[in-house]
Design a protein around this motif. Structure first.
Motif, PDB file in Angstrom:
ATOM      1  N   ILE A 134      24.798 -46.288  14.862  1.00  0.00           N
ATOM      2  CA  ILE A 134      24.617 -45.277  15.904  1.00  0.00           C
ATOM      3  C   ILE A 134      23.196 -45.402  16.446  1.00  0.00           C
ATOM      4  O   ILE A 134      22.226 -45.433  15.676  1.00  0.00           O
ATOM      5  N   VAL A 135      23.073 -45.488  17.772  1.00  0.00           N
ATOM      6  CA  VAL A 135      21.767 -45.599  18.431  1.00  0.00           C
ATOM      7  C   VAL A 135      21.505 -44.323  19.214  1.00  0.00           C
ATOM      8  O   VAL A 135      22.340 -43.901  20.023  1.00  0.00           O
ATOM      9  N   ARG A 136      20.363 -43.705  18.942  1.00  0.00           N
ATOM     10  CA  ARG A 136      19.995 -42.458  19.620  1.00  0.00           C
ATOM     11  C   ARG A 136      18.651 -42.628  20.332  1.00  0.00           C
ATOM     12  O   ARG A 136      17.719 -43.222  19.784  1.00  0.00           O
ATOM     13  N   TYR A 137      18.565 -42.067  21.527  1.00  0.00           N
ATOM     14  CA  TYR A 137      17.307 -42.024  22.273  1.00  0.00           C
ATOM     15  C   TYR A 137      16.867 -40.576  22.431  1.00  0.00           C
ATOM     16  O   TYR A 137      17.696 -39.667  22.492  1.00  0.00           O
ATOM     17  N   GLY A 138      15.575 -40.368  22.517  1.00  0.00           N
ATOM     18  CA  GLY A 138      15.036 -39.034  22.726  1.00  0.00           C
ATOM     19  C   GLY A 138      15.167 -38.157  21.504  1.00  0.00           C
ATOM     20  O   GLY A 138      15.405 -38.614  20.381  1.00  0.00           O
ATOM     21  N   HIS A 139      15.035 -36.842  21.698  1.00  0.00           N
ATOM     22  CA  HIS A 139      15.118 -35.864  20.616  1.00  0.00           C
ATOM     23  C   HIS A 139      16.530 -35.290  20.532  1.00  0.00           C
ATOM     24  O   HIS A 139      17.211 -35.121  21.539  1.00  0.00           O
ATOM     25  N   GLU A 140      16.932 -34.981  19.328  1.00  0.00           N
ATOM     26  CA  GLU A 140      18.300 -34.514  19.087  1.00  0.00           C
ATOM     27  C   GLU A 140      18.572 -33.205  19.820  1.00  0.00           C
ATOM     28  O   GLU A 140      19.684 -32.952  20.270  1.00  0.00           O
ATOM     29  N   THR A 194      19.317 -35.859  29.442  1.00  0.00           N
ATOM     30  CA  THR A 194      17.857 -35.850  29.404  1.00  0.00           C
ATOM     31  C   THR A 194      17.321 -36.963  28.511  1.00  0.00           C
ATOM     32  O   THR A 194      16.278 -37.568  28.815  1.00  0.00           O
ATOM     33  N   ARG A 195      18.025 -37.260  27.427  1.00  0.00           N
ATOM     34  CA  ARG A 195      17.549 -38.254  26.475  1.00  0.00           C
ATOM     35  C   ARG A 195      17.505 -39.659  27.077  1.00  0.00           C
ATOM     36  O   ARG A 195      16.795 -40.526  26.577  1.00  0.00           O
ATOM     37  N   TYR A 196      18.262 -39.878  28.145  1.00  0.00           N
ATOM     38  CA  TYR A 196      18.329 -41.225  28.717  1.00  0.00           C
ATOM     39  C   TYR A 196      17.587 -41.333  30.043  1.00  0.00           C
ATOM     40  O   TYR A 196      17.684 -42.359  30.716  1.00  0.00           O
ATOM     41  N   HIS A 197      16.833 -40.300  30.427  1.00  0.00           N
ATOM     42  CA  HIS A 197      16.086 -40.371  31.683  1.00  0.00           C
ATOM     43  C   HIS A 197      15.046 -41.484  31.653  1.00  0.00           C
ATOM     44  O   HIS A 197      14.786 -42.138  32.680  1.00  0.00           O
ATOM     45  N   GLN A 198      14.423 -41.706  30.503  1.00  0.00           N
ATOM     46  CA  GLN A 198      13.402 -42.755  30.426  1.00  0.00           C
ATOM     47  C   GLN A 198      14.017 -44.133  30.652  1.00  0.00           C
ATOM     48  O   GLN A 198      13.390 -45.000  31.282  1.00  0.00           O
ATOM     49  N   ILE A 199      15.245 -44.335  30.157  1.00  0.00           N
ATOM     50  CA  ILE A 199      15.920 -45.612  30.389  1.00  0.00           C
ATOM     51  C   ILE A 199      16.218 -45.778  31.873  1.00  0.00           C
ATOM     52  O   ILE A 199      16.031 -46.853  32.452  1.00  0.00           O
ATOM     53  N   GLY A 201      13.092 -50.105  23.378  1.00  0.00           N
ATOM     54  CA  GLY A 201      12.829 -50.317  21.964  1.00  0.00           C
ATOM     55  C   GLY A 201      12.551 -49.057  21.183  1.00  0.00           C
ATOM     56  O   GLY A 201      12.451 -49.103  19.946  1.00  0.00           O
ATOM     57  N   SER A 202      12.417 -47.910  21.853  1.00  0.00           N
ATOM     58  CA  SER A 202      12.105 -46.645  21.170  1.00  0.00           C
ATOM     59  C   SER A 202      13.381 -45.902  20.808  1.00  0.00           C
ATOM     60  O   SER A 202      13.590 -44.754  21.197  1.00  0.00           O
ATOM     61  N   ALA A 203      14.231 -46.548  20.073  1.00  0.00           N
ATOM     62  CA  ALA A 203      15.513 -45.950  19.691  1.00  0.00           C
ATOM     63  C   ALA A 203      15.521 -45.628  18.203  1.00  0.00           C
ATOM     64  O   ALA A 203      14.886 -46.296  17.400  1.00  0.00           O
ATOM     65  N   LYS A 204      16.248 -44.574  17.857  1.00  0.00           N
ATOM     66  CA  LYS A 204      16.514 -44.254  16.454  1.00  0.00           C
ATOM     67  C   LYS A 204      17.901 -44.785  16.118  1.00  0.00           C
ATOM     68  O   LYS A 204      18.865 -44.518  16.832  1.00  0.00           O
TER      69      LYS A 204
END
Length: 496
Positions: free
Chosen positions: A280-286, A292-297, A232-235
């Motif tokens: 557009i769905v983005r995870y983590g920092h740009e 790296t941005r998808y490691h939490q998933i 749920g923590s997506a931009k």
């Protein structure tokens, strides 16, 4: 304290199937998570289908390690969250000539929103020829009834440019806050029921020293809560292509199904939000690398996988009472997931899109007009969509001919003559001596005379019917332009 049923010679032996049952409902429930504020914090319950959830969302993780654990294509996050994947209606630019056979997911959601608008009868629909005999008044006596055809709806939507781009990471993006729906406390109150019942079952297992069931339930609560938070923590952004500053007006027509034409009016830039836009769905920092941005998933998917393994080995060796408590948490969570799955996510997406599209005067809607025939609807849509009826008469006539050729039959002499007559009237309407608000009785669309020479009698009759439709389309357009709504049809609008 000794647990009830501790000496029963019976074992539910459900550990091998609970990781698979209820997975589809759980995934569907997570797809609605972004539309409610605080929902990413409300996943603290032992959800069924842990293995199915892990396999589904594990495909988001992008690295050799995660691809080995969760093989398959790395789908775009928007598709996995239900924000992509639908096909939109075809689009035809009136001035630019742009033709798009598929406007994508955003175009599909936008068309659905327009279809749900309240319908207003056009001036032509109120013509006595189209009123059922039981509804006709004394003024309709002697009127020759028309053969009934399928009514067509025309929706006129005005969009305007906005300079607001706060929070955008690149040009052509609008940051979308999916949690800005109404009544944020309502989902919190509903979610508190399964959360509290799951925790209660976990505590009861501890009191009766059913430690295997206690550990599996507690671990399931933590795994689902962590996964809900990370997923749920997506931009999320509404992105579109940026056209040239010298592009012509983007006015165009979306052909939705067979009975709906959607006229979009505005610049090429704002129309692109609808016809070329996408979520557009983005995870983590740009600044982080994509992997790296998808490691939490990937981490949350691994937790869910280990939860499925723990259930497989530990639940069969738990006592019967512990197994019943564990099964109770799954039943409660499944009911809650089924409830979340029943939420109309398409309706939520429509509300979301209308909230962020740059509607003119913040209207967040459009005007839906029903016309009795397709030919009258096409003429009405053309007149509404031409950006400048006081502009170049020849250019307007050419644009009208092109649109009519795409939306209506063109293979017979009757239709060719009809299109030529309509183009001629639009050319006259665009000339300097005429006004776009000219009454139907005085304007060129009165069709005082038209060319039907050389046609057979049946073709002449058909051409007359089509001419009446063109006249009716213009009459409806004239009523649409009136500043005050018509007492019968409830129409009102403004020129393009």
């Amino acid at each position: 304290m000794e647990a009830p049923l501790n000496h029963a010679n019976f074992n539910l032996n459900i550990g091998g199937i609970v990781a698979f049952l209820g997975g589809e409902e759980a995934i569907s429930a997570m797809e609605s998570m972004h539309f409610y504020r605080y929902r990413k914090w409300l996943g603290w319950y032992n959800s069924p289908g842990a293995y199915i959830i892990a396999k589904h969302y594990g495909r988001l993780a992008r690295s050799q390690i995660w691809d080995g654990i969760y093989p398959g294509p790395n789908d775009e996050p928007a598709k996995l969250l239900g924000l992509d994947g639908e096909h939109g209606p075809p689009y035809r630019g009136i001035v630019s000539g742009t033709i798009l056979s598929d406007t994508g997911h955003v175009g599909h959601v936008f068309a659905q929103h327009c279809e749900n608008l309240e319908t207003n009868l056009s001036q032509y629909s109120l013509n006595a020829a189209f009123i059922k005999p039981a509804q006709q008044t004394t003024n309709a006596v002697g009127t020759k009834p028309r053969h009934p055809t399928k009514a067509v709806n025309v929706i006129v939507v005005d969009l305007e440019e906005t300079t607001s781009s706060e929070g955008a990471e690149e040009p052509g993006q609008i940051p979308v806050k999916l949690g800005d729906t109404k009544s944020p406390l309502w989902p919190v109150a509903i979610a508190s029921v399964p959360i509290s019942l799951n925790i209660a079952c976990c505590i009861i297992c501890g009191l009766y020293e059913e430690w295997f069931a206690f550990g599996v339930i507690l671990y399931g609560i933590l795994c689902n809560g962590i996964a809900s938070y990370f997923i749920g923590s997506a931009k999320i952004y509404l992105k579109h292509t940026i056209p040239s500053q010298h592009s012509p007006p983007g006015n165009g027509i979306l052909e939705y199904k067979s009975d709906t034409l959607i006229v979009c009016r505005g610049s090429e830039k704002v129309i692109n939000y609808v016809v070329k836009g996408r979520f557009i769905v983005r995870y983590g920092h740009e600044e982080d690398k994509e992997a790296t941005r998808y490691h939490q998933i990937g981490f949350s998917a691994m937790l869910l996988t280990t939860q499925a393994i723990a259930q497989l080995f530990l639940i069969p060796i738990s006592g019967l009472f512990g197994q019943i408590m564990f099964l109770s948490t799954l039943a409660i969570s499944w009911i809650y997931n089924a409830f979340l799955s029943s939420i109309d996510k398409e309706r939520l997406q429509q509300q979301l899109l209308t909230q962020y599209l740059p509607f003119k005067n913040n209207a967040c809607t459009g005007t839906k007009v029903q016309l009795p025939t397709r030919t009258s609807a096409v003429v009405f849509a053309l007149l509404c969509g031409l950006p400048d009826l006081q502009g170049d008469p020849q250019a307007n006539a050419e644009c009208a001919t092109e649109i009519m050729s795409n939306l209506l039959p063109k293979g017979t002499e009757v239709w060719r003559r009809w299109q030529a007559e309509v183009a001629k009237r639009i050319r006259e309407l665009s000339s300097t001596e005429h006004s776009t608000s000219l009454p139907p009785a005085d304007g060129p669309f009165r069709f005082a005379e038209y060319d039907d020479k050389g046609l057979k009698e049946t073709d002449k009759n058909l051409l007359k019917v089509l001419i009446d439709d063109a006249r009716g389309g213009y009459e409806s357009y004239y009523e649409f332009l009136r500043p005050k709504p018509n007492a019968q049809s409830g129409l009102g609008g403004s020129p393009a």
